[in-house]
Write a protein that holds these residues in place. Sequence first.
Motif, PDB file in Angstrom:
ATOM      1  N   GLU A   3      22.493  11.573  29.916  1.00  0.00           N
ATOM      2  CA  GLU A   3      22.218  11.251  30.579  1.00  0.00           C
ATOM      3  C   GLU A   3      20.593  10.720  31.231  1.00  0.00           C
ATOM      4  O   GLU A   3      19.192  11.280  30.195  1.00  0.00           O
ATOM      5  CB  GLU A   3      22.361  12.579  32.089  1.00  0.00           C
ATOM      6  N   MET A   4      20.284   9.644  31.733  1.00  0.00           N
ATOM      7  CA  MET A   4      18.697   9.022  31.921  1.00  0.00           C
ATOM      8  C   MET A   4      18.083   8.928  33.553  1.00  0.00           C
ATOM      9  O   MET A   4      19.397   9.286  34.450  1.00  0.00           O
ATOM     10  CB  MET A   4      18.712   7.712  31.042  1.00  0.00           C
ATOM     11  N   LYS A   5      16.370   8.917  32.804  1.00  0.00           N
ATOM     12  CA  LYS A   5      16.363   8.772  34.564  1.00  0.00           C
ATOM     13  C   LYS A   5      15.046   8.616  34.537  1.00  0.00           C
ATOM     14  O   LYS A   5      15.051   8.009  33.395  1.00  0.00           O
ATOM     15  CB  LYS A   5      15.903  10.615  35.128  1.00  0.00           C
ATOM     16  N   ILE A   6      14.513   8.160  35.492  1.00  0.00           N
ATOM     17  CA  ILE A   6      13.067   6.604  35.781  1.00  0.00           C
ATOM     18  C   ILE A   6      12.444   7.695  36.542  1.00  0.00           C
ATOM     19  O   ILE A   6      12.348   8.580  37.307  1.00  0.00           O
ATOM     20  CB  ILE A   6      14.136   5.988  36.456  1.00  0.00           C
ATOM     21  N   LEU A   7      10.860   7.726  35.565  1.00  0.00           N
ATOM     22  CA  LEU A   7       9.815   7.822  36.110  1.00  0.00           C
ATOM     23  C   LEU A   7       8.829   7.233  35.814  1.00  0.00           C
ATOM     24  O   LEU A   7       9.378   6.173  35.732  1.00  0.00           O
ATOM     25  CB  LEU A   7       9.229   9.249  36.057  1.00  0.00           C
ATOM     26  N   LYS A   8       7.798   7.172  36.936  1.00  0.00           N
ATOM     27  CA  LYS A   8       7.081   6.306  36.319  1.00  0.00           C
ATOM     28  C   LYS A   8       5.433   6.942  35.572  1.00  0.00           C
ATOM     29  O   LYS A   8       5.266   8.987  35.609  1.00  0.00           O
ATOM     30  CB  LYS A   8       5.644   5.889  38.233  1.00  0.00           C
ATOM     31  N   CYS A   9       4.439   6.267  34.640  1.00  0.00           N
ATOM     32  CA  CYS A   9       4.186   6.821  33.700  1.00  0.00           C
ATOM     33  C   CYS A   9       2.895   6.989  34.894  1.00  0.00           C
ATOM     34  O   CYS A   9       1.890   6.032  35.506  1.00  0.00           O
ATOM     35  CB  CYS A   9       3.526   5.969  33.047  1.00  0.00           C
ATOM     36  N   PRO A  10       1.728   7.754  34.937  1.00  0.00           N
ATOM     37  CA  PRO A  10       1.257   8.678  35.471  1.00  0.00           C
ATOM     38  C   PRO A  10      -0.750   8.318  34.747  1.00  0.00           C
ATOM     39  O   PRO A  10      -1.788   8.163  35.858  1.00  0.00           O
ATOM     40  CB  PRO A  10       0.953   9.980  36.027  1.00  0.00           C
ATOM     41  N   ASN A  11      -0.028   7.372  33.970  1.00  0.00           N
ATOM     42  CA  ASN A  11      -1.854   6.997  33.840  1.00  0.00           C
ATOM     43  C   ASN A  11      -1.849   5.302  33.753  1.00  0.00           C
ATOM     44  O   ASN A  11      -2.392   5.195  34.208  1.00  0.00           O
ATOM     45  CB  ASN A  11      -1.451   6.777  32.109  1.00  0.00           C
ATOM     46  N   CYS A  12      -0.515   4.411  33.635  1.00  0.00           N
ATOM     47  CA  CYS A  12      -0.727   2.936  33.613  1.00  0.00           C
ATOM     48  C   CYS A  12       0.345   2.440  34.816  1.00  0.00           C
ATOM     49  O   CYS A  12       0.812   1.116  34.705  1.00  0.00           O
ATOM     50  CB  CYS A  12       0.077   2.206  32.519  1.00  0.00           C
ATOM     51  N   ASN A  13       0.926   3.470  35.015  1.00  0.00           N
ATOM     52  CA  ASN A  13       2.669   3.379  36.633  1.00  0.00           C
ATOM     53  C   ASN A  13       3.578   2.786  35.712  1.00  0.00           C
ATOM     54  O   ASN A  13       3.919   1.330  36.523  1.00  0.00           O
ATOM     55  CB  ASN A  13       1.186   2.635  37.429  1.00  0.00           C
ATOM     56  N   ALA A  14       3.655   2.419  34.939  1.00  0.00           N
ATOM     57  CA  ALA A  14       4.582   1.425  34.380  1.00  0.00           C
ATOM     58  C   ALA A  14       5.972   2.490  34.448  1.00  0.00           C
ATOM     59  O   ALA A  14       6.065   3.436  34.410  1.00  0.00           O
ATOM     60  CB  ALA A  14       5.042   1.850  32.760  1.00  0.00           C
ATOM     61  N   LEU A  22      14.145  16.783  28.093  1.00  0.00           N
ATOM     62  CA  LEU A  22      13.082  16.408  27.915  1.00  0.00           C
ATOM     63  C   LEU A  22      12.155  17.448  28.158  1.00  0.00           C
ATOM     64  O   LEU A  22      11.789  17.667  29.593  1.00  0.00           O
ATOM     65  CB  LEU A  22      12.392  15.010  27.601  1.00  0.00           C
ATOM     66  N   ASP A  23      10.750  18.323  27.331  1.00  0.00           N
ATOM     67  CA  ASP A  23       9.879  18.565  27.891  1.00  0.00           C
ATOM     68  C   ASP A  23       8.633  18.177  28.102  1.00  0.00           C
ATOM     69  O   ASP A  23       8.066  17.970  29.315  1.00  0.00           O
ATOM     70  CB  ASP A  23       9.754  19.927  27.796  1.00  0.00           C
ATOM     71  N   THR A  24       8.807  17.081  26.803  1.00  0.00           N
ATOM     72  CA  THR A  24       7.278  15.969  27.093  1.00  0.00           C
ATOM     73  C   THR A  24       7.720  14.764  26.207  1.00  0.00           C
ATOM     74  O   THR A  24       9.022  14.838  25.284  1.00  0.00           O
ATOM     75  CB  THR A  24       6.364  16.653  25.986  1.00  0.00           C
ATOM     76  N   PHE A  25       7.297  14.133  26.739  1.00  0.00           N
ATOM     77  CA  PHE A  25       7.306  12.538  25.973  1.00  0.00           C
ATOM     78  C   PHE A  25       6.293  11.880  26.340  1.00  0.00           C
ATOM     79  O   PHE A  25       5.409  12.236  27.140  1.00  0.00           O
ATOM     80  CB  PHE A  25       8.288  11.610  26.656  1.00  0.00           C
ATOM     81  N   TYR A  26       6.032  10.390  25.688  1.00  0.00           N
ATOM     82  CA  TYR A  26       4.663   9.669  25.208  1.00  0.00           C
ATOM     83  C   TYR A  26       5.280   7.984  26.090  1.00  0.00           C
ATOM     84  O   TYR A  26       6.229   7.768  25.982  1.00  0.00           O
ATOM     85  CB  TYR A  26       3.886   8.988  24.069  1.00  0.00           C
ATOM     86  N   CYS A  27       4.582   7.728  26.462  1.00  0.00           N
ATOM     87  CA  CYS A  27       4.759   5.709  27.172  1.00  0.00           C
ATOM     88  C   CYS A  27       5.029   5.075  26.419  1.00  0.00           C
ATOM     89  O   CYS A  27       3.839   4.916  25.385  1.00  0.00           O
ATOM     90  CB  CYS A  27       3.329   5.823  28.423  1.00  0.00           C
ATOM     91  N   LYS A  28       5.429   4.704  26.523  1.00  0.00           N
ATOM     92  CA  LYS A  28       5.836   3.435  25.591  1.00  0.00           C
ATOM     93  C   LYS A  28       4.897   2.194  25.954  1.00  0.00           C
ATOM     94  O   LYS A  28       4.838   1.789  24.742  1.00  0.00           O
ATOM     95  CB  LYS A  28       7.072   2.734  25.522  1.00  0.00           C
ATOM     96  N   LYS A  33       0.840  10.351  27.091  1.00  0.00           N
ATOM     97  CA  LYS A  33       1.495  12.230  26.923  1.00  0.00           C
ATOM     98  C   LYS A  33       1.319  12.679  28.316  1.00  0.00           C
ATOM     99  O   LYS A  33       0.731  12.667  28.728  1.00  0.00           O
ATOM    100  CB  LYS A  33       1.051  13.152  26.233  1.00  0.00           C
ATOM    101  N   ILE A  34       3.417  12.635  28.813  1.00  0.00           N
ATOM    102  CA  ILE A  34       3.552  13.086  29.716  1.00  0.00           C
ATOM    103  C   ILE A  34       4.051  14.048  29.253  1.00  0.00           C
ATOM    104  O   ILE A  34       5.555  14.686  28.450  1.00  0.00           O
ATOM    105  CB  ILE A  34       4.449  11.879  30.351  1.00  0.00           C
ATOM    106  N   LEU A  35       3.774  15.884  30.150  1.00  0.00           N
ATOM    107  CA  LEU A  35       4.775  17.386  30.092  1.00  0.00           C
ATOM    108  C   LEU A  35       4.992  17.351  32.109  1.00  0.00           C
ATOM    109  O   LEU A  35       4.910  16.595  32.492  1.00  0.00           O
ATOM    110  CB  LEU A  35       3.528  17.407  30.623  1.00  0.00           C
ATOM    111  N   LEU A  36       6.009  17.579  31.228  1.00  0.00           N
ATOM    112  CA  LEU A  36       7.587  17.193  32.713  1.00  0.00           C
ATOM    113  C   LEU A  36       8.008  18.683  32.653  1.00  0.00           C
ATOM    114  O   LEU A  36       8.026  19.083  34.233  1.00  0.00           O
ATOM    115  CB  LEU A  36       8.882  16.958  32.021  1.00  0.00           C
ATOM    116  N   ASN A  37       7.964  20.093  32.416  1.00  0.00           N
ATOM    117  CA  ASN A  37       8.300  21.241  32.593  1.00  0.00           C
ATOM    118  C   ASN A  37       7.728  22.231  32.112  1.00  0.00           C
ATOM    119  O   ASN A  37       6.557  21.705  30.492  1.00  0.00           O
ATOM    120  CB  ASN A  37       9.738  21.315  32.423  1.00  0.00           C
TER     121      ASN A  37
END
Length: 204
Positions: A3-14, A22-28, A33-37
């Motif tokens: 399952e996928m979900k959509i969110l915005k990068c807090p740095n570039c708003n993409a 996922l707990d962490t991932f990187y904006c492509k 680096k985005i921390l989720l939980n």
Amino acid sequence: MAEMKILKCPNCNAALEIENGLDTFYCKYCGYKILLNGQSKAAYRAKTRIKEMEHDERMADKQLEHEKYKIAQKIKREGMDNKLVITLMLCIVLFLIITFACDKRESRKEEVQLQQLVEEVQTEIANKDFDAARIKVQSIQYTAGWSSDIEEKWDNIREELVKQLEDAEQAEQKAQKAAEKAQKQAEKEAKKSSEQGFWSRIFG
């Protein structure tokens, strides 16, 4: 299929599409680096703020490179006779800019840490852990020396927290005294009622 979900990068708003779980991932797009939980809001804000500081530092480095390039072009135009003087000026300017950027970065980092302490003290007061709050509130000291106005601001914040702590302690003491008084009154009434019942059984 995951399952996928959509969110915005807090740095570039993409807009980003990520897998659930996922707990962490990187904006492509920007590599942020985005921390989720797994962390408190205060810690997340602190880490986000430090990332912003690191971004500011990178921008300052780019600005230094740009200044070096402009000065180098100026040296080439004016000729070799002025090379030594301009080089010395460049060194002085670079030193001042680097010192300014480093001092400002340290000041902002310390303010982030102090804000975390403020939130912890407020939590301790709310939980009536006054001893822990008293220890932490004394640690709210601005020492970076970047600005006297900033130092005064944190002194005022510390004094306000001390006042909140004292008011909360006084309120708790009053509440305890009121509870003790109510308990004694209840015991007195119970004793009186018991005595009246005793004499009523004898003479009734």
